[in-house]
Enzyme design. Structure first.
Site, mmCIF file in Angstrom:
data_model
loop_
_atom_site.group_PDB
_atom_site.id
_atom_site.type_symbol
_atom_site.label_atom_id
_atom_site.label_comp_id
_atom_site.label_asym_id
_atom_site.label_seq_id
_atom_site.Cartn_x
_atom_site.Cartn_y
_atom_site.Cartn_z
ATOM 1 N N TYR A 56 -79.688 -8.301 -51.029
ATOM 2 C CA TYR A 56 -79.976 -9.160 -49.885
ATOM 3 C C TYR A 56 -81.238 -8.669 -49.187
ATOM 4 O O TYR A 56 -81.241 -7.616 -48.547
ATOM 5 C CB TYR A 56 -78.814 -9.192 -48.903
ATOM 6 C CG TYR A 56 -77.535 -9.818 -49.428
ATOM 7 C CD1 TYR A 56 -77.535 -10.606 -50.578
ATOM 8 C CD2 TYR A 56 -76.330 -9.632 -48.769
ATOM 9 C CE1 TYR A 56 -76.373 -11.187 -51.055
ATOM 10 C CE2 TYR A 56 -75.155 -10.207 -49.235
ATOM 11 C CZ TYR A 56 -75.179 -10.973 -50.382
ATOM 12 O OH TYR A 56 -74.016 -11.538 -50.853
ATOM 13 N N HIS A 126 -71.412 -7.408 -58.398
ATOM 14 C CA HIS A 126 -71.901 -8.659 -57.811
ATOM 15 C C HIS A 126 -71.830 -9.817 -58.807
ATOM 16 O O HIS A 126 -71.463 -10.939 -58.445
ATOM 17 C CB HIS A 126 -73.333 -8.460 -57.330
ATOM 18 C CG HIS A 126 -73.751 -9.412 -56.270
ATOM 19 N ND1 HIS A 126 -74.813 -9.165 -55.431
ATOM 20 C CD2 HIS A 126 -73.271 -10.622 -55.894
ATOM 21 C CE1 HIS A 126 -74.955 -10.184 -54.580
ATOM 22 N NE2 HIS A 126 -74.038 -11.080 -54.857
ATOM 23 N N SER A 205 -69.526 -18.721 -48.213
ATOM 24 C CA SER A 205 -69.933 -20.107 -47.931
ATOM 25 C C SER A 205 -68.751 -20.968 -47.497
ATOM 26 O O SER A 205 -68.558 -22.084 -47.999
ATOM 27 C CB SER A 205 -70.635 -20.734 -49.137
ATOM 28 O OG SER A 205 -71.828 -20.054 -49.438
ATOM 29 N N PRO A 206 -67.947 -20.491 -46.544
ATOM 30 C CA PRO A 206 -66.737 -21.235 -46.159
ATOM 31 C C PRO A 206 -67.015 -22.510 -45.375
ATOM 32 O O PRO A 206 -66.110 -23.332 -45.214
ATOM 33 C CB PRO A 206 -65.961 -20.223 -45.307
ATOM 34 C CG PRO A 206 -67.018 -19.356 -44.717
ATOM 35 C CD PRO A 206 -68.060 -19.220 -45.804
ATOM 36 N N GLY A 208 -69.615 -24.493 -46.343
ATOM 37 C CA GLY A 208 -70.384 -25.339 -47.254
ATOM 38 C C GLY A 208 -71.876 -25.345 -47.033
ATOM 39 O O GLY A 208 -72.521 -26.378 -47.156
ATOM 40 N N ARG A 209 -72.449 -24.164 -46.715
ATOM 41 C CA ARG A 209 -73.892 -24.036 -46.488
ATOM 42 C C ARG A 209 -74.360 -25.062 -45.452
ATOM 43 O O ARG A 209 -75.358 -25.742 -45.649
ATOM 44 C CB ARG A 209 -74.659 -24.167 -47.800
ATOM 45 C CG ARG A 209 -74.168 -23.199 -48.889
ATOM 46 C CD ARG A 209 -75.036 -23.252 -50.124
ATOM 47 N NE ARG A 209 -74.381 -22.614 -51.258
ATOM 48 C CZ ARG A 209 -74.351 -21.299 -51.506
ATOM 49 N NH1 ARG A 209 -74.945 -20.474 -50.671
ATOM 50 N NH2 ARG A 209 -73.735 -20.811 -52.565
#
Length: 332
Positions: A56, A126, A205-206, A208-209
């Site tokens: 990241y 990852h 991504s809970p 949905g971005r």
């Protein structure tokens, strides 16, 4: 803040965690000060599960976590730190996967140095290197755990069958996967297998971005986000269709008197006690909305109303393009 266990042998963590990919410029520019302010907000709200990775921002997310912990040493005892490794580059700079013992230990050591800690609480592979037996990789993770460099081990984006193979060698504390009202593939085996094996399902991504929030990215906004620019769900025609469908969800959230993001988080938490969402955001208000979701309790009628406006399979477009699919395991 309510708590849940990070796998059957793991520590208690906040029901809602945080994905620190947002400490990089993945979704847009940010700063060290802004990231530290978010960490302050997390501690104030009782958010203790902090997830990052060596890739990241090419280590920047970990460095900023490290500078925060250096300035506030007491915070280390409150945060449950998770990081990941296994994604590398070849000589040309192209992405490759490396699950070798040498790579994983060297990258974990570098992560510990960047964060200024002597161990992490959870270390993931990852992305799985398909050519290397997962049993071999699990033995590597177990040795890192035995050395005290990590207290728990996990995988990101693996199939239920791979999880079973790994768990036959050593208990797997957590599996990380995209899971939300928009992406429900984990319900075809991963949710169930994790529950059976006592493995936490950490859902990234809970919301949905942004699609499951009150302020979703609009067509044209994605041009500034390289990942979304090529993502099938944000291709113009799919994006327009997905916005129209999720407008119904935003209307339902408004009728219920809660932010859409909070409702999306609450729905996810209702899918199982072993499920731990880790939204990522650069905006303190967005984080507050997600935190609100961790306090909501949804009854059967609420869940039915949500399913009515966002039935399984509503999303237009695949969740990844062909390049983005390199690494994640398909199982349905």
């Amino acid at each position: 803040m309510k708590t849940r266990r990070l796998g059957k042998h793991g520590p208690e963590v906040s029901a809602l965690g945080y994905g620190a990919m947002s400490f990089s410029d993945f979704y847009g520019p940010t700063s060290e000060a802004a990231s530290h302010a978010l960490l302050d907000l997390m501690l104030e709200a009782g958010v203790t599960h902090l997830d990052t990775s060596n890739v990241y921002g090419s280590g920047r997310s970990e460095r900023w976590i490290g500078s925060y912990l250096k300035a506030r040493p007491a915070a280390r005892e409150r945060f449950v730190l998770a990081t990941k490794a296994g994604i590398s580059q070849d000589a040309s700079g192209a992405r490759k996967l490396d699950n070798s013992a040498a790579h994983l230990e060297a990258e974990l050591d570098a992560s510990l140095m960047r964060m200024g800690v002597d161990h992490v609480d959870l270390f993931y592979v990852h992305r799985r290197e398909a050519a290397r037996p997962i049993e071999e990789v699990t033995e590597v993770l177990a040795r890192l755990q035995a050395k005290g460099k990590t207290r728990a081990i996990g995988y990101s984006e693996i199939a239920p069958a791979s999880l079973r193979r790994a768990a036959a060698v050593h208990h797997i504390d957590a599996v990380q996967s995209e899971y939300s009202l928009q992406t429900r593939a984990p319900e075809l085996g991963l949710v169930q297998t994790c529950a059976e094996l006592g493995t936490a399902l950490v859902a990234f991504s809970p919301v949905g971005r942004s699609m499951l929030t009150d302020r979703p990215l609009r067509v044209g906004d994605v041009e500034r986000v390289p990942f979304l620019k090529v993502n099938p769900r944000f291709a113009p025609e799919n994006h327009v269709a997905n916005l129209a469908i999720t407008d119904r969800f935003r209307q339902l959230a408004a009728e219920m008197g809660v932010p859409a993001a909070a409702l999306a988080i609450a729905w996810l938490l209702a899918q199982g006690e072993h499920i731990l969402p880790i939204p990522g955001t650069r905006d303190p208000q967005h984080l507050r909305e997600a935190i609100q979701g961790a306090e909501l309790v949804l009854g059967p009628e609420d869940l039915a109303r949500i399913e009515a406006v966002l039935p399984v399979g509503w999303a237009h477009g695949d969740r990844y393009d062909p390049v983005q699919w390199i690494g994640p395991e398909r199982y349905c």
